[in-house]
Design a protein around this motif. Structure first.
Motif, mmCIF file in Angstrom:
data_model
loop_
_atom_site.group_PDB
_atom_site.id
_atom_site.type_symbol
_atom_site.label_atom_id
_atom_site.label_comp_id
_atom_site.label_asym_id
_atom_site.label_seq_id
_atom_site.Cartn_x
_atom_site.Cartn_y
_atom_site.Cartn_z
ATOM 1 N N VAL A 1 29.883 27.166 12.937
ATOM 2 C CA VAL A 1 30.577 28.369 12.510
ATOM 3 C C VAL A 1 31.543 28.791 13.614
ATOM 4 O O VAL A 1 31.129 29.034 14.755
ATOM 5 C CB VAL A 1 29.591 29.516 12.210
ATOM 6 N N THR B 1 30.438 40.841 16.509
ATOM 7 C CA THR B 1 30.520 39.467 16.030
ATOM 8 C C THR B 1 31.509 39.416 14.869
ATOM 9 O O THR B 1 31.424 40.227 13.945
ATOM 10 C CB THR B 1 29.150 38.958 15.545
ATOM 11 N N ILE C 1 33.196 36.613 12.180
ATOM 12 C CA ILE C 1 33.081 35.258 11.645
ATOM 13 C C ILE C 1 34.429 34.820 11.081
ATOM 14 O O ILE C 1 35.066 35.549 10.316
ATOM 15 C CB ILE C 1 31.999 35.188 10.549
ATOM 16 N N ALA D 1 33.670 31.490 15.373
ATOM 17 C CA ALA D 1 33.479 32.939 15.437
ATOM 18 C C ALA D 1 34.092 33.498 16.713
ATOM 19 O O ALA D 1 34.552 32.761 17.595
ATOM 20 C CB ALA D 1 31.988 33.276 15.378
ATOM 21 N N THR E 1 40.485 30.894 19.483
ATOM 22 C CA THR E 1 39.699 30.868 18.254
ATOM 23 C C THR E 1 40.503 30.260 17.112
ATOM 24 O O THR E 1 39.994 29.435 16.344
ATOM 25 C CB THR E 1 39.251 32.287 17.870
#
Length: 434
Positions: free
Chosen positions: A81, A64, A66, A83, A260
């Motif tokens: 969020v 993961t 962030i 991510a 992203t």
């Protein structure tokens, strides 16, 4: 007598403790499966966190990563969020909010929304959703793999979009991502100067790497106040592909995490820009009926007041085809590395039965999830802008077999801006001392 009393009380206490433990476990298991409902409030706890300023922060699971949390008040006062997660291996994540005055911690289970367009890669752009605690606006939060993770200080993320950041501009261009030791200096300067002519207020670049010469150009535009650089060291954490699909280059994530970066750019500029343009460095959304973006978008907005996204046809101007009797073969530009877009005014015709990808201008306050060529979720409709209103000028190497010149279409729409563009580019190249 006291001894007998203690003997009778102990079994009762044990029974109560067992029932309480069972109910806690049952409640925990039930709430884990509920959307936005799982919450623990831990009294007398202190948030031990280290405020992070990096663009990409790995969690301890190394599955993961962030980017940033954003306050999203469009529904339910949630925290969204941005991510990157491994879509098969990451099934649970938790949001922790700490109230300093009450000395308590609120822990919510996050909804994990991996965006649908992963293009076959194991890691994908992801939105983590957590409801904000009632009656207060936490400035920071923690993302953790388990609800009871208290092992030392954890990364502490500032929640963005509480207040407007920076000046409000009409248009922001999001460019993601700059990689591969990028050195197309001349085309980059021409694009920046065209953006300024068309009305840009800010250009946000997610930069992985570029050449030293390009660094010099970026420094100039940052000092000028036009360009904002977002460091994008994604290759420190994942194996990255320079291709868009896993079948073409099987790595962890595609195109240096472009999807992203685009989602982060939308939320980063949600309250800093009226419109956001999402395109690559070698692309310019070119108005045809109008002199600039502002006049074009005023008309399109009046015609489509509820639209969230305006999509423009992509038209490729192959960089190997030059205009004859070239009026823009400027001697002072010849030693600058890169493509001179004014020399390329022949575009490829649309190919039948082939998908022609579009790029877009969006209203960031109406967009929820974003991909490269389309909006995945929005609070409004989409408009396919006719080519006679505006189109995407795309100058790069062709990806099909080179077509004979007679098959190409001469299109000098860009030359409408040649006087201003030539003068501005020459001035900038002189100022940077290239």
């Amino acid at each position: 007598m006291p001894k007998m009393k203690r003997c009778r009380t102990k079994p009762k206490l044990m029974a109560i403790l067992c029932i309480a433990t069972f109910m806690s476990i049952a409640t925990y298991s039930y709430l884990q499966n509920q959307k936005f409902s799982f919450m623990l409030v831990v009294k007398n706890s202190i948030c031990q966190g280290i405020v992070v300023n990096d663009t990409i922060t790995p969690l301890r699971d190394n599955r993961t990563f962030i980017i940033a949390p954003y306050f999203d008040n469009r529904e339910n006062r949630m925290i969204r969020v941005i991510a990157i997660v491994h879509h098969k291996e990451v099934k649970e994540l938790y949001c922790r909010f700490c109230h300093p005055s009450k000395n308590e911690t609120h822990i919510y289970r996050a909804e994990i929304h991996v965006l649908s367009e992963k293009f076959g890669f194991p890691y994908g752009a992801t939105h983590l959703l957590c409801l904000q605690p009632k009656d207060w606006d936490p400035p920071y939060m923690i993302i953790q793999r388990y609800p009871n993770d208290n092992t030392g200080p954890l990364p502490l993320f500032e929640i963005r979009n509480r207040e407007p950041e920076g000046s409000l501009v009409d248009f922001t261009v999001c460019i993601s991502t700059m990689f591969g030791d990028y050195n197309n200096v001349l085309q980059f300067v021409q694009s920046m100067e065209m953006y300024k002519i068309l009305g840009v207020g800010r250009v946000v670049i997610y930069k992985n790497n570029c050449s030293q010469l390009m660094e010099k150009v970026l420094d100039f535009y940052v000092a000028e106040g036009l360009v904002e650089i977002i460091p994008w060291p994604i290759d420190l954490y994942l194996s990255v592909s320079s291709q868009w699909h896993y079948s073409m280059d099987p790595k962890d994530i595609g195109y240096y995490g472009q999807v992203t970066a685009l989602n982060d750019c939308v939320y980063r500029n949600m309250y800093r820009s009226k419109y956001v343009l999402l395109n690559d460095i070698d692309e310019i959304i070119l108005p045809i009926q109008y002199p600039d973006w502002k006049s074009m978008m005023q008309t399109l907005r009046n015609q489509h007041p509820d639209a969230a996204v305006f999509l423009f046809e992509n038209h490729l101007f192959p960089e190997h085809v030059f205009t004859p009797n070239d009026p823009f073969n400027i001697s002072s530009w010849r030693k600058i590395p890169g493509t001179n877009i004014l020399q390329h005014v022949f575009r490829e015709p649309n190919r039948m039965l082939f998908f022609n990808p579009r790029k877009m201008i969006i209203d960031p306050r109406k967009v929820v999830q974003q991909s490269v060529h389309k909006v995945l979720q929005a609070y409004g409709g989409k408009v396919y802008v006719p080519m006679n209103v505006g189109f995407l000028f795309h100058c790069r190497a062709t990806k099909q077999s080179p077509l004979p010149r007679e098959s190409l279409i001469r299109d000098i729409s860009l030359w409408r801006y040649n006087v201003s563009l030539v003068g501005n580019v020459s001035k900038v190249l002189h100022q940077i001392a290239l």
